[in-house]
Design a protein around this motif. Sequence first.
Motif, PDB file in Angstrom:
ATOM      1  N   VAL B 164       0.831  -1.206   0.000  1.00  0.00           N
ATOM      2  CA  VAL B 164       0.000   0.000   0.000  1.00  0.00           C
ATOM      3  C   VAL B 164       0.866   1.257   0.000  1.00  0.00           C
ATOM      4  CG1 VAL B 164      -1.799   1.281   1.236  1.00  0.00           C
ATOM      5  CG2 VAL B 164      -1.912  -1.197   1.111  1.00  0.00           C
ATOM      6  N   SER B 184      -3.136   3.913   6.135  1.00  0.00           N
ATOM      7  CA  SER B 184      -3.666   3.007   7.158  1.00  0.00           C
ATOM      8  C   SER B 184      -5.132   2.680   6.879  1.00  0.00           C
ATOM      9  CB  SER B 184      -3.466   3.566   8.566  1.00  0.00           C
ATOM     10  OG  SER B 184      -4.152   4.781   8.701  1.00  0.00           O
ATOM     11  N   LYS B 187      -5.123   0.063   4.145  1.00  0.00           N
ATOM     12  CA  LYS B 187      -4.680  -1.225   4.715  1.00  0.00           C
ATOM     13  C   LYS B 187      -5.835  -1.910   5.448  1.00  0.00           C
ATOM     14  CE  LYS B 187       0.291  -0.684   5.177  1.00  0.00           C
ATOM     15  NZ  LYS B 187       1.372  -0.205   6.061  1.00  0.00           N
ATOM     16  N   THR B 191      -7.231  -6.381   1.177  1.00  0.00           N
ATOM     17  CA  THR B 191      -6.484  -7.556   1.617  1.00  0.00           C
ATOM     18  C   THR B 191      -5.935  -8.297   0.394  1.00  0.00           C
ATOM     19  OG1 THR B 191      -6.541  -9.470   3.100  1.00  0.00           O
ATOM     20  CG2 THR B 191      -8.482  -9.123   1.704  1.00  0.00           C
ATOM     21  N   SER B 195      -2.131 -12.476   2.500  1.00  0.00           N
ATOM     22  CA  SER B 195      -2.475 -11.972   3.825  1.00  0.00           C
ATOM     23  C   SER B 195      -3.577 -12.806   4.480  1.00  0.00           C
ATOM     24  CB  SER B 195      -2.820 -10.484   3.686  1.00  0.00           C
ATOM     25  OG  SER B 195      -3.794 -10.100   4.581  1.00  0.00           O
TER      26      SER B 195
END
Lengths: 97, 252
Positions: B164, B184, B187, B191, B195
């Motif tokens: 990201v 953030s 994030k 996904t 992950s």
Amino acid sequence: MVKVGNCTYKVPNGKLLKVTVESENDKIEKVLIRGDFFIHPEESLDDLELALSGMEYFRKNVADTVGEFFSRSDLIAFGITPRAVVDAVMMCKEAQK
Amino acid sequence: MRCRLLLTGHNDGFTNMGIDESIMIHVGQGISPPTIRLYGWLPPAVSIGYFQGLEEEVDLDMCKNLETDYLRRITGGGAVFHEKEVTYSISIPEADRLIPDNVLESYKVICGGIIEGLKELGISSKFVPLNDIIVEGKKISGSAQTRRNRTVLQHGTVLIDTDVAKMFSLLIVPSEKLKDKLISDVKERVTSINSVLRREVAFEDVVFALAKGFERSLDIELEEGKLTSNEMKLAQELIRDRYKNPEWNHRR
């Protein structure tokens, strides 16, 4: 004098619309509509931008032209609405001041 | 129904988009059969939607620094950073029984192949209109569709991994101040296969799973084929005249 106005507008429940309008003496010279929306067929957006050029820069005229464009029978749009385009184009006028 | 499967591996973005459009045109002319193609991007690239402003969305200097290509798609939607992903494309006549007339419905039908493919990898996901697939509330795949010459082209990404921070260094963000917050936030909302599974999954394994997923979900038989020489020839023309052409890429 040519004035340029920009506006970024989040379409309610839709995508992000970015519009630039150039105008002179309340007459629209050029409109550029950008964003992450979908319009089928894609090329048709050029027609709307062209139709808006040369028009008196008042809400009613803009709304009529935009409304007519979105009611074209072959047109499918996602994430963008006639209302949002009209609002964004008129917000550009405010931004010119 | 039989459908051609093209596994073209990794190519640069211009080639990838040129091939997709060339296939679509050949399917539209009735010369090529309905086709599903699975591929990757090397070098990485940023693609922007048909209606987006290039310089407004993409940091072109940073792309140069990070050896990342940039180009405009013929499909709408948003800017995408393509690196660790498998991309699919499907070209099929509108009249095919598989394709609902309604664009929204057709997104859902085609995305069913991705959902089934992810299931093959042990990931449970669902479709969220218009064009996203989510896992545990986070986006793992996005798609875009166009229709020309009574033919549907839908292409989309399935994320194997995400970076990201790198993505946001390549895309223009509204303000540097908000950049950390934006990173953030994304994030939290995005996904990837790695992950979710907490292990590194190979490109080929994702390709295999997606091919199976499309077969099962669309009830088709995929037969591996090759690009024809005419398809390659047209792709080369499209690469030169469109995807590498600054006039196309900078047109908005």
